[in-house]
Design a protein around this motif. Structure first.
Motif, PDB file in Angstrom:
ATOM      1  N   CYS A  22       0.855  -1.182   0.000  1.00  0.00           N
ATOM      2  CA  CYS A  22       0.000   0.000   0.000  1.00  0.00           C
ATOM      3  C   CYS A  22       0.891   1.231   0.000  1.00  0.00           C
ATOM      4  O   CYS A  22       1.991   1.208   0.548  1.00  0.00           O
ATOM      5  CB  CYS A  22      -0.874   0.049   1.247  1.00  0.00           C
ATOM      6  N   LEU A  23       0.399   2.288  -0.579  1.00  0.00           N
ATOM      7  CA  LEU A  23       1.118   3.555  -0.602  1.00  0.00           C
ATOM      8  C   LEU A  23       0.517   4.494   0.426  1.00  0.00           C
ATOM      9  O   LEU A  23      -0.693   4.679   0.476  1.00  0.00           O
ATOM     10  CB  LEU A  23       1.028   4.189  -1.996  1.00  0.00           C
ATOM     11  N   SER A  24       1.362   5.064   1.261  1.00  0.00           N
ATOM     12  CA  SER A  24       0.912   6.032   2.254  1.00  0.00           C
ATOM     13  C   SER A  24       1.680   7.324   2.035  1.00  0.00           C
ATOM     14  O   SER A  24       2.909   7.345   2.116  1.00  0.00           O
ATOM     15  CB  SER A  24       1.169   5.502   3.668  1.00  0.00           C
ATOM     16  N   SER A  25       0.957   8.394   1.715  1.00  0.00           N
ATOM     17  CA  SER A  25       1.633   9.681   1.513  1.00  0.00           C
ATOM     18  C   SER A  25       1.661  10.450   2.826  1.00  0.00           C
ATOM     19  O   SER A  25       0.688  10.474   3.565  1.00  0.00           O
ATOM     20  CB  SER A  25       0.937  10.492   0.419  1.00  0.00           C
ATOM     21  N   ARG A  26       2.780  11.051   3.102  1.00  0.00           N
ATOM     22  CA  ARG A  26       2.981  11.806   4.331  1.00  0.00           C
ATOM     23  C   ARG A  26       3.741  13.084   4.012  1.00  0.00           C
ATOM     24  O   ARG A  26       4.496  13.142   3.052  1.00  0.00           O
ATOM     25  CB  ARG A  26       3.822  11.003   5.352  1.00  0.00           C
ATOM     26  N   GLY A  31       9.588  13.805  12.062  1.00  0.00           N
ATOM     27  CA  GLY A  31       9.189  12.729  12.962  1.00  0.00           C
ATOM     28  C   GLY A  31       8.623  11.521  12.230  1.00  0.00           C
ATOM     29  O   GLY A  31       8.605  10.417  12.762  1.00  0.00           O
ATOM     30  N   GLN A  32       8.149  11.736  11.008  1.00  0.00           N
ATOM     31  CA  GLN A  32       7.602  10.634  10.208  1.00  0.00           C
ATOM     32  C   GLN A  32       8.639  10.014   9.289  1.00  0.00           C
ATOM     33  O   GLN A  32       8.334   9.099   8.545  1.00  0.00           O
ATOM     34  CB  GLN A  32       6.422  11.141   9.369  1.00  0.00           C
ATOM     35  N   GLN A  33       9.858  10.507   9.338  1.00  0.00           N
ATOM     36  CA  GLN A  33      10.890  10.032   8.429  1.00  0.00           C
ATOM     37  C   GLN A  33      12.034   9.312   9.154  1.00  0.00           C
ATOM     38  O   GLN A  33      13.071   9.070   8.562  1.00  0.00           O
ATOM     39  CB  GLN A  33      11.468  11.219   7.634  1.00  0.00           C
ATOM     40  N   THR A  34      11.835   8.978  10.408  1.00  0.00           N
ATOM     41  CA  THR A  34      12.887   8.295  11.151  1.00  0.00           C
ATOM     42  C   THR A  34      13.004   6.855  10.661  1.00  0.00           C
ATOM     43  O   THR A  34      12.027   6.279  10.157  1.00  0.00           O
ATOM     44  CB  THR A  34      12.596   8.287  12.662  1.00  0.00           C
ATOM     45  N   PRO A  35      14.172   6.239  10.811  1.00  0.00           N
ATOM     46  CA  PRO A  35      14.326   4.833  10.400  1.00  0.00           C
ATOM     47  C   PRO A  35      13.310   3.913  11.083  1.00  0.00           C
ATOM     48  O   PRO A  35      12.812   2.969  10.470  1.00  0.00           O
ATOM     49  CB  PRO A  35      15.761   4.492  10.821  1.00  0.00           C
ATOM     50  N   GLU A  36      12.971   4.222  12.344  1.00  0.00           N
ATOM     51  CA  GLU A  36      12.008   3.393  13.071  1.00  0.00           C
ATOM     52  C   GLU A  36      10.619   3.467  12.438  1.00  0.00           C
ATOM     53  O   GLU A  36       9.938   2.458  12.283  1.00  0.00           O
ATOM     54  CB  GLU A  36      11.937   3.807  14.546  1.00  0.00           C
ATOM     55  N   ILE A  47       4.346   1.381   1.717  1.00  0.00           N
ATOM     56  CA  ILE A  47       5.418   2.201   1.162  1.00  0.00           C
ATOM     57  C   ILE A  47       5.134   3.630   1.607  1.00  0.00           C
ATOM     58  O   ILE A  47       4.056   4.172   1.362  1.00  0.00           O
ATOM     59  CB  ILE A  47       5.434   2.117  -0.370  1.00  0.00           C
ATOM     60  N   LEU A  48       6.089   4.224   2.267  1.00  0.00           N
ATOM     61  CA  LEU A  48       5.931   5.584   2.771  1.00  0.00           C
ATOM     62  C   LEU A  48       6.445   6.558   1.722  1.00  0.00           C
ATOM     63  O   LEU A  48       7.620   6.526   1.354  1.00  0.00           O
ATOM     64  CB  LEU A  48       6.702   5.749   4.086  1.00  0.00           C
ATOM     65  N   GLN A  49       5.565   7.381   1.198  1.00  0.00           N
ATOM     66  CA  GLN A  49       5.921   8.350   0.165  1.00  0.00           C
ATOM     67  C   GLN A  49       5.824   9.757   0.736  1.00  0.00           C
ATOM     68  O   GLN A  49       4.788  10.145   1.263  1.00  0.00           O
ATOM     69  CB  GLN A  49       4.985   8.216  -1.035  1.00  0.00           C
ATOM     70  N   LYS A  50       6.898  10.505   0.621  1.00  0.00           N
ATOM     71  CA  LYS A  50       6.893  11.885   1.114  1.00  0.00           C
ATOM     72  C   LYS A  50       6.194  12.789   0.108  1.00  0.00           C
ATOM     73  O   LYS A  50       6.413  12.684  -1.091  1.00  0.00           O
ATOM     74  CB  LYS A  50       8.325  12.394   1.290  1.00  0.00           C
ATOM     75  N   VAL A  51       5.358  13.661   0.617  1.00  0.00           N
ATOM     76  CA  VAL A  51       4.766  14.712  -0.209  1.00  0.00           C
ATOM     77  C   VAL A  51       5.693  15.918  -0.069  1.00  0.00           C
ATOM     78  O   VAL A  51       5.954  16.373   1.031  1.00  0.00           O
ATOM     79  CB  VAL A  51       3.343  15.072   0.269  1.00  0.00           C
ATOM     80  N   PRO A  52       6.203  16.414  -1.185  1.00  0.00           N
ATOM     81  CA  PRO A  52       7.149  17.537  -1.102  1.00  0.00           C
ATOM     82  C   PRO A  52       6.527  18.754  -0.417  1.00  0.00           C
ATOM     83  O   PRO A  52       5.310  18.971  -0.502  1.00  0.00           O
ATOM     84  CB  PRO A  52       7.459  17.853  -2.572  1.00  0.00           C
ATOM     85  N   PRO A  53       7.371  19.544   0.246  1.00  0.00           N
ATOM     86  CA  PRO A  53       6.863  20.752   0.902  1.00  0.00           C
ATOM     87  C   PRO A  53       6.112  21.638  -0.095  1.00  0.00           C
ATOM     88  O   PRO A  53       6.461  21.711  -1.265  1.00  0.00           O
ATOM     89  CB  PRO A  53       8.126  21.466   1.394  1.00  0.00           C
TER      90      PRO A  53
END
Length: 141
Positions: A22-26, A31-36, A47-53
């Motif tokens: 699944c794709l999750s946009s954040r 705090g949402q980008q830590t290795p943990e 799959i964690l997908q970053k939404v650009p600023p």
């Protein structure tokens, strides 16, 4: 608590295999980008997908429609309060140089709660606008 069980349930509803990614946009919130956090998402098949600023308004339906409605309505509530304070004092004959508006947290906190309830009721009348936000983000059937 919510995201991962919802993702598993939705896969089941759609007849997808449990291993389906699944794709999750954040947002790019650190705090949402830590290795943990990334490992937690990956271990739950996401799959964690970053939404650009400065682009969340393009991808996130609440940013497209609801947040603007809420901000405008809450601002309108505050402006009405402020204007009423001034006009009632002017009507009572108070000199404009002596007008005071009570913006202490103890006063605004109670009003804010009323404004939040009023804003919720306002949103109930704007369902079409809310749906448009999901359509613009490409998240509708």
């Amino acid at each position: 608590r919510y995201l991962f069980p919802t993702s598993r349930r939705r896969k089941q509803e759609l007849g997808l295999p449990p291993e389906q990614k699944c794709l999750s946009s954040r947002t790019c919130f650190k705090g949402q980008q830590t290795p943990e956090v990334i490992a937690l998402y990956e271990s739950n098949g996401m799959i964690l997908q970053k939404v650009p600023p400065n682009l969340t308004h393009v991808f996130q339906p609440l940013d497209i429609s609801v947040n603007g409605l809420v901000k405008r309505h809450m601002r309108d509530q505050y402006e009405k309060y402020y204007a009423n304070c001034i006009s009632s004092q002017l009507a009572a004959g108070i000199n404009q140089d002596n007008i005071e508006v009570d913006t202490r947290i103890s006063k605004i906190k109670r009003l804010h709660a009323e404004w939040v309830i009023d804003t919720f009721n306002y949103l109930l009348t704007r369902k079409d606008d809310i749906v448009k936000g999901f359509s613009k983000a490409g998240i509708t059937d």
